[in-house]
Design a protein around this motif. Structure first.
Motif, PDB file in Angstrom:
ATOM      1  N   ARG A 164       0.814  -1.378   0.031  1.00 13.49           N
ATOM      2  CA  ARG A 164      -0.017   0.029  -0.037  1.00 13.49           C
ATOM      3  C   ARG A 164       0.862   1.224   0.088  1.00 13.49           C
ATOM      4  N   GLY A 165       0.530   2.099  -0.970  1.00  7.80           N
ATOM      5  CA  GLY A 165       1.045   3.427  -0.837  1.00  7.80           C
ATOM      6  C   GLY A 165       0.069   4.459   0.012  1.00  7.80           C
ATOM      7  N   ASN A 166       0.573   5.602   0.111  1.00  8.70           N
ATOM      8  CA  ASN A 166      -0.188   6.852   0.851  1.00  8.70           C
ATOM      9  C   ASN A 166      -1.343   7.306   0.065  1.00  8.70           C
ATOM     10  N   HIS A 167      -1.235   6.918  -1.486  1.00  3.99           N
ATOM     11  CA  HIS A 167      -2.362   7.475  -2.272  1.00  3.99           C
ATOM     12  C   HIS A 167      -3.486   6.436  -2.243  1.00  3.99           C
ATOM     13  N   GLU A 168      -3.045   5.069  -1.685  1.00  7.33           N
ATOM     14  CA  GLU A 168      -4.269   4.015  -1.628  1.00  7.33           C
ATOM     15  C   GLU A 168      -5.260   4.283  -0.507  1.00  7.33           C
ATOM     16  N   SER A 169      -5.750   5.503  -0.754  1.00  4.87           N
ATOM     17  CA  SER A 169      -6.626   6.133   0.620  1.00  4.87           C
ATOM     18  C   SER A 169      -7.854   6.923   0.180  1.00  4.87           C
ATOM     19  N   ARG A 170      -9.082   6.591   0.629  1.00  6.57           N
ATOM     20  CA  ARG A 170     -10.105   7.377   0.401  1.00  6.57           C
ATOM     21  C   ARG A 170      -9.989   8.787   0.117  1.00  6.57           C
ATOM     22  N   GLN A 171      -9.403   9.454   1.509  1.00  7.49           N
ATOM     23  CA  GLN A 171      -9.188  10.816   1.285  1.00  7.49           C
ATOM     24  C   GLN A 171      -8.237  11.542   0.344  1.00  7.49           C
ATOM     25  N   ILE A 172      -7.058  10.749   0.046  1.00  9.86           N
ATOM     26  CA  ILE A 172      -6.003  11.262  -1.153  1.00  9.86           C
ATOM     27  C   ILE A 172      -6.630  11.224  -2.357  1.00  9.86           C
ATOM     28  N   THR A 173      -7.239   9.917  -2.566  1.00  9.45           N
ATOM     29  CA  THR A 173      -7.866   9.879  -3.888  1.00  9.45           C
ATOM     30  C   THR A 173      -8.885  10.882  -4.347  1.00  9.45           C
ATOM     31  N   THR A 174      -9.621  11.399  -3.312  1.00 13.90           N
ATOM     32  CA  THR A 174     -10.637  12.156  -3.770  1.00 13.90           C
ATOM     33  C   THR A 174      -9.954  13.510  -4.138  1.00 13.90           C
ATOM     34  N   VAL A 175      -8.748  14.065  -3.640  1.00 15.31           N
ATOM     35  CA  VAL A 175      -7.982  15.286  -3.963  1.00 15.31           C
ATOM     36  C   VAL A 175      -7.268  15.077  -5.155  1.00 15.31           C
ATOM     37  N   TYR A 176      -6.644  13.841  -5.393  1.00 18.56           N
ATOM     38  CA  TYR A 176      -5.576  13.653  -6.306  1.00 18.56           C
ATOM     39  C   TYR A 176      -5.948  13.224  -7.647  1.00 18.56           C
ATOM     40  N   GLY A 177      -7.228  12.716  -7.854  1.00 21.19           N
ATOM     41  CA  GLY A 177      -7.752  12.318  -9.193  1.00 21.19           C
ATOM     42  C   GLY A 177      -8.378  11.090  -9.306  1.00 21.19           C
ATOM     43  N   PHE A 178      -8.055  10.040  -8.507  1.00 21.84           N
ATOM     44  CA  PHE A 178      -8.675   8.769  -8.742  1.00 21.84           C
ATOM     45  C   PHE A 178     -10.251   8.741  -8.637  1.00 21.84           C
ATOM     46  N   TYR A 179     -10.632   9.420  -7.832  1.00 18.13           N
ATOM     47  CA  TYR A 179     -12.127   9.379  -7.592  1.00 18.13           C
ATOM     48  C   TYR A 179     -12.825  10.143  -8.706  1.00 18.13           C
ATOM     49  N   ASP A 180     -12.384  11.238  -9.184  1.00 19.98           N
ATOM     50  CA  ASP A 180     -12.796  11.854 -10.183  1.00 19.98           C
ATOM     51  C   ASP A 180     -12.816  10.769 -11.459  1.00 19.98           C
ATOM     52  N   GLU A 181     -11.801  10.258 -11.557  1.00 22.49           N
ATOM     53  CA  GLU A 181     -11.586   9.394 -12.760  1.00 22.49           C
ATOM     54  C   GLU A 181     -12.834   8.428 -12.768  1.00 22.49           C
ATOM     55  N   CYS A 182     -12.800   7.729 -11.708  1.00 28.22           N
ATOM     56  CA  CYS A 182     -13.909   6.622 -11.523  1.00 28.22           C
ATOM     57  C   CYS A 182     -15.233   7.309 -11.925  1.00 28.22           C
ATOM     58  N   ILE A 183     -15.564   8.394 -11.590  1.00 29.15           N
ATOM     59  CA  ILE A 183     -16.713   8.891 -11.727  1.00 29.15           C
ATOM     60  C   ILE A 183     -16.939   9.366 -13.215  1.00 29.15           C
ATOM     61  N   GLU A 200      -8.758   2.684   6.608  1.00 27.49           N
ATOM     62  CA  GLU A 200      -8.280   3.604   6.047  1.00 27.49           C
ATOM     63  C   GLU A 200      -6.944   3.997   6.619  1.00 27.49           C
ATOM     64  N   VAL A 201      -6.044   4.729   5.797  1.00 27.87           N
ATOM     65  CA  VAL A 201      -4.792   5.147   6.453  1.00 27.87           C
ATOM     66  C   VAL A 201      -5.060   6.271   7.439  1.00 27.87           C
ATOM     67  N   PRO A 202      -4.665   5.999   8.678  1.00 29.13           N
ATOM     68  CA  PRO A 202      -4.948   7.133   9.512  1.00 29.13           C
ATOM     69  C   PRO A 202      -4.111   8.382   9.270  1.00 29.13           C
ATOM     70  N   HIS A 203      -4.469   9.445   9.898  1.00 30.12           N
ATOM     71  CA  HIS A 203      -3.534  10.438   9.772  1.00 30.12           C
ATOM     72  C   HIS A 203      -2.267  10.617  10.596  1.00 30.12           C
ATOM     73  N   GLU A 204      -2.207   9.699  11.629  1.00 35.45           N
ATOM     74  CA  GLU A 204      -0.991   9.453  12.141  1.00 35.45           C
ATOM     75  C   GLU A 204      -0.858   8.270  12.929  1.00 35.45           C
ATOM     76  N   GLY A 205       0.284   7.883  13.501  1.00 35.24           N
ATOM     77  CA  GLY A 205       0.707   6.715  14.147  1.00 35.24           C
ATOM     78  C   GLY A 205       1.386   5.727  13.124  1.00 35.24           C
ATOM     79  N   ALA A 206       1.535   4.653  13.707  1.00 38.36           N
ATOM     80  CA  ALA A 206       2.662   3.808  12.892  1.00 38.36           C
ATOM     81  C   ALA A 206       2.256   3.429  11.568  1.00 38.36           C
ATOM     82  N   MET A 207       1.339   3.269  11.335  1.00 36.97           N
ATOM     83  CA  MET A 207       0.668   2.806   9.776  1.00 36.97           C
ATOM     84  C   MET A 207       0.832   4.115   8.902  1.00 36.97           C
ATOM     85  N   CYS A 208       0.346   5.212   9.097  1.00 37.56           N
ATOM     86  CA  CYS A 208       0.363   6.398   8.471  1.00 37.56           C
ATOM     87  C   CYS A 208       2.039   6.491   8.380  1.00 37.56           C
ATOM     88  N   ASP A 209       2.867   6.501   9.391  1.00 39.09           N
ATOM     89  CA  ASP A 209       4.231   7.043   8.953  1.00 39.09           C
ATOM     90  C   ASP A 209       4.768   6.005   7.989  1.00 39.09           C
TER      91      ASP A 209
END
Lengths: 400, 452
Positions: free
Chosen positions: B109-128, B298-307
């Motif tokens: 998983r990368g940090n872009h494999e996330s609901r929040q990030i994909t709505t900002v950076y294009g994947f969500y729009d592309e699916c729509i 979902e990738v949390p905003h902080e913590g080990a998984m986020c880091d």
């Protein structure tokens, strides 16, 4: 371990030739009318760069980077696509950097009128923001652009909601006889707003018509007076991605046209915002991507670095002087300005607006745009200086 | 031809598959991924890839240069989606390949494999845009939650050997010097031509004073009695007859002598390689601690998984604040300590654009691999993939219990096991962006944004 069954697109492509060959250096012998059509088309592309800039501005405003109630009112169409965070940040830094230079110019200690000449201003809202911020300002503000662009701006200003904001925020009224648009929608006379000692002029003018070398100094002064430009007021000339689209010699002529008209005793400054560093991988890609869209950054190679930008300003009489005359020429890239000109608290606010997962890309992009500012004045003591604060800004050392 | 193969063929042509097939694919993928641990074990040989970011045509170029699936084993370190115009096709193709060849391809998983990030950076729009609803985006995000957080590559060789796992009929291999066993790393262009290489130098060791090296190499003599030799077979001393440079096989009893003059590890074996999208976390000091995280969220905003998904190495000491607003910056001391403690010879990560496609840092203890050439159709960078060879001398036997290393030293002992392990042999293949006017595939002319 290559996969031979997957075709190599690079070799398939060979021999196809480069696309988008139109543009610079059109071969002579082409029929005149063709040349004209071609030129009109190229001009239309340059004119449309304002739509792009307006979209970026509105996006940055809507995302909370900039406070600009006029951005939406002056943007045709209303809704715009949101730009990516790094584009918003770039628009933000560009705007606040020029705002800062303009603010210092307006606020400097000598209490007298100021004049700003903005080249290729398009749908820019800076004048209205300034008037909102400094209600009592004594300022003469001149914008130049293609008639197509000024007509579009006047059209936007006819909107009642613009008039409402103009009254409410700037305490200014639209002229009652605002039906001066001709049938083709192009206005050829200057458009004016006035309130007390504050004037706003919109001049429909192709800057290339100013480059006729046959016009002597007296004629130029007459031209400028006719446009309402005063030659005895401290003046700032602003080019925000404008001169870059002109052939280098025309861009030089335009700068000379304005800077040489003023008497040496009158404080004069130039602020330029435009791309630099075309020689690295990012720069080369930028040039080729924009060329593919018909956008030619014609002066980019002539003024390709911070040093070259300063040298350019120096050639126009802006820079360090001897004796009573003082001056300077400085340049900094957007990355440097973001790091050093923006206060920590404000930086934190901006960083908090959106996720910014484009850190490397941001630096790359921001290092390819610069603000260059040069000035000259004559003053007996520092308290009289208009541009003294400009010398206090963080300066960028030579190319990293 | 199975439905899956049909879907693969369709996606290879950069054509989206119907929504119903996406749903089915995502369901199968989740069933598969749920069985994987947070840290997947992957055997060498494997080709490590960095960010893809929806640059479908460049992903095809990657397969052309690196070999097709399933002929080549791949490990993709996340950021399949966002920014480019073909996030959907890129991710679904990789997912299809994962379902079709689960042992040949690993996706983390990368940090872009996330609901929040994909709505900002294009994947969500592309699916729509491509499906008219958010359903496909939702299916994909559910798969994102099941992707592993990291991978551990086992059985890597230290030397680039032309005979290891790479078939000789490939023309790209013919340029390799057949008799040179000491190549530590090399860089090939997309035609397989060697651009540069480095020869392995003797590994840096601690000063050869017995008192120092002793403690670093094997348990102190007085602890030998407590821990029977059978319990702690350092894989470095696995019998390896084929290793010509090893003067004497280091046995526990002789390690004191051999330590001062011989490499502890035979040149044909090395520690394992941790692959993670971003980097390390101050909350994670062992690979085992990654295994304990609850990743299915979902990738949390902080913590080990986020880091793990957001952090970057930097030229600092210790930990620093990240300019990204998530994760941390970490310095070479952090990497050195982490690698030693976990018997790692290298950390491979992605996440940061590097103009040359790859960047080794901290004396080759960590490498950034970036696989999106001319990123965002604007940056002008080249891309790279990193091939890790198999330790042929071990006959495919993996000689290291990774993540469990500390157990050799008994409980409660905060002990740095030994000095740095030799880095694995690394073959980088560098490639440029595929031309956009590729026939047969839809290729909307991308418009890179500038300030005009």
């Amino acid at each position: 371990m290559s996969a031979p069954q997957i075709p190599n697109l690079h070799t398939l492509r060979r021999g196809v030739g480069r696309r988008g060959g139109r543009g610079r250096g059109v071969a002579s012998g082409v029929a005149e009318s063709n040349n004209e059509t071609n030129q009109t088309r190229k001009d239309a592309i340059v004119q449309s760069t304002d739509t792009d800039a307006a979209t970026s501005r509105l996006s940055a405003v809507e995302a909370g980077y900039l406070d600009d109630p006029f951005a939406k009112l002056l943007t045709h169409g209303g809704h715009v696509d949101r730009r990516l965070p790094l584009m918003n940040r770039g628009t933000y830094v560009r705007t606040v950097a020029i705002d800062r230079l303009v603010d210092e110019f307006l606020r400097s200690t000598r209490k007298c009128a100021r004049q700003i000449i903005s080249l290729g201003a398009g749908s820019d809202s800076r004048f209205f923001r300034l008037k909102t911020k400094y209600p009592d300002i004594c300022l003469s503000y001149h914008e130049f652009d293609f008639p197509t662009n000024t007509a579009a701006k006047i059209h936007q200003m006819q909107n009642p909601s613009f008039a409402h904001s103009l009254k409410g925020l700037c305490n200014m009224d639209l002229p009652s006889s605002s039906t001066s648009l001709s049938n083709d929608g192009i206005q050829n006379d200057s458009f004016q707003l006035q309130a007390d000692s504050c004037h706003y002029h919109l001049h429909p003018l192709d800057l290339r018509t100013l480059t006729n070398p046959k016009r002597n100094q007296d004629q130029i002064k007459q031209d400028l007076s006719r446009l309402g430009i005063s030659l005895d007021v401290p003046t700032l000339l602003l080019s925000e991605c404008c001169l870059i689209y002109l052939p280098p010699e025309d861009a030089d002529s335009v700068l000379s046209y304005f800077t040489s008209a003023f008497h040496p005793a009158i404080p004069v400054a130039v602020v330029i915002y435009e791309p630099i560093r075309p020689h690295d991988a990012f720069g080369r890609t930028m040039v080729s991507n924009l060329t593919a869209r018909g956008i030619h950054l014609q002066t980019l190679h002539a003024h390709d670095s911070l040093a070259a930008q300063k040298e350019r300003l120096g050639k126009h009489g802006l820079g360090s002087m001897a004796g009573k005359e003082t001056g300077g020429a400085e340049a900094a890239d957007i990355d440097f300005i973001w790091q050093t000109w923006i206060e920590e608290a404000e930086k934190e606010r901006v960083e908090g607006l959106e996720w910014m997962d484009e850190v490397e890309e941001w630096r790359l992009l921001a290092r390819h745009y610069c603000v260059a500012w040069g000035w000259r004045e004559t003053s007996d003591n520092v308290n009289d200086s208009v541009f003294e604060p400009w010398g206090q800004l963080p300066m960028q050392d030579e190319e990293a | 031809m199975s439905d899956l193969d049909k879907a693969i063929a369709q996606l290879r042509a950069c054509r989206p598959i119907p929504e119903s097939q996406v749903r089915e694919l995502c369901y199968k993928a989740r069933e598969l991924l749920i069985e994987e641990g947070n840290v997947v074990s992957v055997d060498a040989p494997v080709t490590i890839c960095g960010d893809i970011h929806g640059q479908f045509h460049d992903l095809m170029e990657l397969f052309r240069v690196g070999g097709d699936v399933p002929d080549t084993n791949y490990l993709f370190m996340g950021d399949f989606v966002d920014r480019g115009f073909y996030s959907l096709e890129s991710f679904l193709l990789l997912l299809c390949l994962k379902v079709r060849y689960p042992d040949r391809i690993t996706l983390i998983r990368g940090n872009h494999e996330s609901r929040q990030i994909t709505t900002v950076y294009g994947f969500y729009d592309e699916c729509i845009r491509k499906y008219g609803s958010a359903n496909v985006w939702r299916y994909c995000c559910e798969v994102f939650d099941y992707l592993a957080l990291g991978a551990l590559i086992l059985g890597a060789t230290t030397d680039l050997a032309p005979t290891s796992s790479i078939s000789l009929e490939e023309s790209t291999q013919s340029t390799l010097p057949a008799d040179d066993d000491d190549i530590e790393s090399e860089v090939l262009d997309s035609q397989g031509r060697v651009q540069c290489k480095t020869i392995r130098t003797p590994p840096l060791r601690d000063p050869p004073t017995n008192s120092t090296s002793n403690g670093h190499i094997s348990p102190a003599p007085d602890r030998d009695a407590l821990s029977p030799p059978a319990e702690r077979p350092p894989s470095s001393s696995l019998p390896n007859a084929s290793s010509p440079t090893l003067g004497s096989t280091p046995q526990p009893s002789t390690s004191q002598q051999s330590s001062s003059s011989f490499p502890i590890h035979p040149p044909s074996s090395t520690g394992s390689i941790l692959c993670v999208h971003g980097g390390l976390s101050p909350l994670i000091d062992t690979v085992d601690k990654i295994r304990l995280l609850d990743r299915k969220q979902e990738v949390p905003h902080e913590g080990a998984m986020c880091d793990l998904l957001w952090s970057d190495p930097d030229d600092i000491e210790g930990w620093g604040l990240s300019p990204r607003g998530a994760g941390y910056l970490f310095g070479s001391d952090i990497v050195t300590h982490f690698n030693r403690k976990n018997d790692l010879s290298l950390i491979a990560r992605a996440h940061q654009l590097v103009m040359e496609g790859y960047k080794e840092m901290f004396e080759r203890q960590i490498v950034t691999v970036w696989s999106a050439p001319n990123y965002c159709y604007r940056c002008g960078n080249v891309a790279a993939i990193l091939e890790i060879g198999e330790d042929g001398a071990n006959g495919g036997v993996v000689g290291r219990s990774n993540g469990d290393v500390g157990r050799r030293y008994g409980l409660g002992e905060e002990q740095v096991p030994h000095s740095s392990l030799p880095p694995p042999g690394r073959r980088y293949r560098v490639f440029e962006a595929a031309p956009q006017d590729s026939r047969g595939m839809p290729a909307k002319k991308p418009v890179a944004e500038y300030f005009l």
